[in-house]
Design a protein around this motif. Structure first.
Motif, PDB file in Angstrom:
ATOM      1  N   ALA A   8     -58.326 -32.484 -31.141  1.00 25.09           N
ATOM      2  CA  ALA A   8     -58.486 -32.216 -32.592  1.00 25.09           C
ATOM      3  C   ALA A   8     -59.737 -32.162 -33.327  1.00 25.09           C
ATOM      4  N   GLU A   9     -60.534 -33.033 -32.836  1.00 23.44           N
ATOM      5  CA  GLU A   9     -61.817 -33.174 -33.114  1.00 23.44           C
ATOM      6  C   GLU A   9     -62.576 -31.749 -32.915  1.00 23.44           C
ATOM      7  N   VAL A  10     -62.301 -31.232 -31.655  1.00 26.05           N
ATOM      8  CA  VAL A  10     -63.063 -29.897 -31.134  1.00 26.05           C
ATOM      9  C   VAL A  10     -62.546 -28.726 -32.283  1.00 26.05           C
ATOM     10  N   VAL A  11     -61.390 -28.781 -32.424  1.00 29.09           N
ATOM     11  CA  VAL A  11     -60.562 -27.844 -33.149  1.00 29.09           C
ATOM     12  C   VAL A  11     -61.163 -27.775 -34.478  1.00 29.09           C
TER      13      VAL A  11
ATOM     14  N   GLU B  31     -51.894 -30.489 -38.224  1.00 29.72           N
ATOM     15  CA  GLU B  31     -53.101 -29.962 -38.725  1.00 29.72           C
ATOM     16  C   GLU B  31     -53.357 -28.807 -39.033  1.00 29.72           C
ATOM     17  N   HIS B  32     -52.932 -27.986 -38.251  1.00 27.21           N
ATOM     18  CA  HIS B  32     -52.980 -26.447 -38.199  1.00 27.21           C
ATOM     19  C   HIS B  32     -51.709 -25.580 -38.206  1.00 27.21           C
ATOM     20  N   ASP B  33     -51.758 -24.370 -38.304  1.00 28.92           N
ATOM     21  CA  ASP B  33     -50.719 -23.564 -38.292  1.00 28.92           C
ATOM     22  C   ASP B  33     -50.573 -23.083 -36.827  1.00 28.92           C
ATOM     23  N   ILE B  34     -49.435 -23.388 -36.293  1.00 25.86           N
ATOM     24  CA  ILE B  34     -49.154 -23.187 -34.794  1.00 25.86           C
ATOM     25  C   ILE B  34     -48.204 -22.038 -34.755  1.00 25.86           C
ATOM     26  N   ALA B  35     -48.769 -20.713 -34.495  1.00 23.36           N
ATOM     27  CA  ALA B  35     -48.148 -19.428 -34.395  1.00 23.36           C
ATOM     28  C   ALA B  35     -46.870 -19.328 -33.526  1.00 23.36           C
ATOM     29  N   ALA B  36     -47.315 -20.025 -32.136  1.00 20.56           N
ATOM     30  CA  ALA B  36     -46.046 -19.965 -31.121  1.00 20.56           C
ATOM     31  C   ALA B  36     -46.705 -21.304 -30.175  1.00 20.56           C
ATOM     32  N   VAL B  37     -45.845 -21.679 -29.322  1.00 20.88           N
ATOM     33  CA  VAL B  37     -45.847 -22.460 -28.389  1.00 20.88           C
ATOM     34  C   VAL B  37     -45.658 -21.940 -26.960  1.00 20.88           C
ATOM     35  N   VAL B  38     -46.541 -21.901 -25.937  1.00 19.18           N
ATOM     36  CA  VAL B  38     -46.151 -21.193 -24.793  1.00 19.18           C
ATOM     37  C   VAL B  38     -45.755 -22.410 -23.697  1.00 19.18           C
ATOM     38  N   THR B  39     -44.742 -22.015 -23.104  1.00 23.96           N
ATOM     39  CA  THR B  39     -44.302 -23.169 -22.029  1.00 23.96           C
ATOM     40  C   THR B  39     -43.757 -22.627 -21.058  1.00 23.96           C
ATOM     41  N   ARG B  40     -43.810 -23.085 -19.728  1.00 23.98           N
ATOM     42  CA  ARG B  40     -42.705 -22.663 -18.617  1.00 23.98           C
ATOM     43  C   ARG B  40     -41.487 -22.805 -18.810  1.00 23.98           C
ATOM     44  N   PRO B  41     -40.806 -21.713 -18.351  1.00 26.64           N
ATOM     45  CA  PRO B  41     -39.205 -21.756 -18.483  1.00 26.64           C
ATOM     46  C   PRO B  41     -38.618 -23.261 -17.924  1.00 26.64           C
ATOM     47  N   ASP B  42     -37.115 -23.195 -18.553  1.00 25.35           N
ATOM     48  CA  ASP B  42     -36.394 -24.436 -18.251  1.00 25.35           C
ATOM     49  C   ASP B  42     -36.437 -24.526 -16.838  1.00 25.35           C
TER      50      ASP B  42
ATOM     51  N   LEU C 194     -51.974 -31.242 -33.170  1.00 27.37           N
ATOM     52  CA  LEU C 194     -52.518 -30.197 -34.109  1.00 27.37           C
ATOM     53  C   LEU C 194     -51.493 -29.436 -34.677  1.00 27.37           C
ATOM     54  N   ALA C 195     -50.229 -29.472 -34.384  1.00 29.75           N
ATOM     55  CA  ALA C 195     -49.014 -29.134 -35.406  1.00 29.75           C
ATOM     56  C   ALA C 195     -49.374 -29.790 -36.832  1.00 29.75           C
TER      57      ALA C 195
ATOM     58  N   THR D 185     -40.487 -30.594 -27.638  1.00 32.17           N
ATOM     59  CA  THR D 185     -41.224 -31.088 -28.630  1.00 32.17           C
ATOM     60  C   THR D 185     -41.387 -29.884 -29.703  1.00 32.17           C
ATOM     61  N   ALA D 186     -41.462 -28.593 -29.191  1.00 30.71           N
ATOM     62  CA  ALA D 186     -41.579 -27.586 -30.107  1.00 30.71           C
ATOM     63  C   ALA D 186     -40.382 -27.455 -30.810  1.00 30.71           C
ATOM     64  N   ASP D 187     -39.179 -27.582 -30.236  1.00 29.93           N
ATOM     65  CA  ASP D 187     -38.093 -27.331 -30.583  1.00 29.93           C
ATOM     66  C   ASP D 187     -37.911 -28.335 -32.043  1.00 29.93           C
ATOM     67  N   GLU D 188     -38.226 -29.534 -31.674  1.00 29.58           N
ATOM     68  CA  GLU D 188     -38.098 -30.701 -32.677  1.00 29.58           C
ATOM     69  C   GLU D 188     -39.066 -30.548 -33.730  1.00 29.58           C
ATOM     70  N   LEU D 189     -40.138 -29.651 -33.521  1.00 28.20           N
ATOM     71  CA  LEU D 189     -40.937 -29.431 -34.683  1.00 28.20           C
ATOM     72  C   LEU D 189     -40.712 -28.058 -35.550  1.00 28.20           C
TER      73      LEU D 189
END
Length: 305
Positions: A175-178, A22-33, A19-20, A50-54
């Motif tokens: 990705a197809e659904v989005v 193909e689209h604009d990812i405004a934010a990634v929500v994930t559990r704390p470390d 998705l990153a 992965t979000a940090d890498e991207l």
């Protein structure tokens, strides 16, 4: 589309990457470390890494409370996408994105709604696995389904291996659904059939019962590997069973009876034996099952004793 993505484990990473791209990812929500390993080192989730890498903004939240809702609402997302985040999305967050939220779930809904669909499906002996993308609603995994896909998984695959395959196919499906939602062409249909439910696994779910027939024992082994892990007791000590398969051309053994082989160990069941090739005794590292067996003192040993 402008998306918010919520996910935590490695199984969510392929969808985030797709998705990153193909689209604009405004934010990634994930559990704390979380603390991992024997030294309990605080470690970011696979999705956070992965979000940090991207280079994507990260919202770390143990639950999607008022604070997380406000942060997400301020981003004005068009769509929320969730893959194994590990928490519930409730109102008003559920209605915050313009098009609501969609969820990639690793089952063919309405089968195996809940936290551990792949694991429970394998334990139950299901021979068909798949993924579904559905509209998130307040009721657990009950929303209308945009798309499903049966995924080819080897009959010997553990839950961990099956999830890897499902994660890749699921990323493509999502990705197809989005893309269809973005084009205004997506259509979701109500779930059809009687639902089954997939409760989260506990350590107790990993205990193998060798009084059951081999297909049931092996199905449970596959379903609980690698987490929470298959195990038994021998001489009162817990032993993890890390690698196993149905024995080929082996003489029957009484349920639970252990017998060494050149390559490993046989454990009797109510039918044919289970062939074990790798174990981890309590307090020790993983090792070849044959080496562990040779290290035991003589005499008959029985799993579950």
């Amino acid at each position: 589309m402008r998306l918010v993505f919520a996910g935590t484990p490695a199984a969510a990473v392929p969808t985030l990457r797709r998705l990153a791209a193909e689209h604009d990812i405004a934010a990634v929500v994930t559990r704390p470390d979380a603390p991992l390993g024997r030294k309990r080192v605080l470690t970011p989730s696979p999705v956070a890494q992965t979000a940090d890498e991207l280079g994507l903004p990260i919202i770390r939240a143990a639950r999607l409370d008022d604070t997380a809702t406000a942060e997400i609402a301020a981003l004005r997302p068009e769509l929320g996408v969730i893959v194994a985040y590990g928490g519930l999305v409730r109102e008003p967050l559920l209605s915050t994105p313009t098009a609501g939220w969609i969820n990639l779930h690793f089952s063919l809904l309405p089968a195996w709604r809940g936290a551990a669909p792949v694991q429970r499906a394998l334990i139950a002996g299901d021979d068909v696995l798949g993924a579904s993308v559905f509209q998130l609603v307040p009721e657990l995994d009950a929303g209308d389904v945009f798309a499903t896909r049966v995924v080819d998984v080897p009959a010997t695959a553990t839950a961990g291996e099956a999830l890897e395959a499902l994660a890749l196919d699921g990323a493509e499906l999502t990705a197809e659904v989005v893309a269809a939602i973005a084009a205004g062409e997506a259509r979701a249909v109500p779930q059809d059939g009687e639902p089954t439910f997939a409760a989260k696994l506990s350590l107790a779910d990993g205990l193998l019962d060798f009084t059951e027939p081999l297909p049931s024992v092996y199905a449970r082994f596959r379903g609980v590997t690698p987490e929470p892990g298959a195990h038994t007791t021998v001489d009162g000590q817990r032993v993890k069973i890390l690698a196993a398969e149905p024995a080929v051309d082996a003489e029957p053994l009484a349920p639970g009876v252990l017998s060494g082989t050149r390559s490993g160990l046989l454990i009797g069941t109510a039918s044919a034996p289970l062939a074990v090739t790798r174990v981890q005794p309590a307090g020790k590292g993983a090792m070849n099952a044959a080496d562990w067996w040779r290290g035991l003192q003589g005499g008959e040993r029985r799993a579950g004793s």
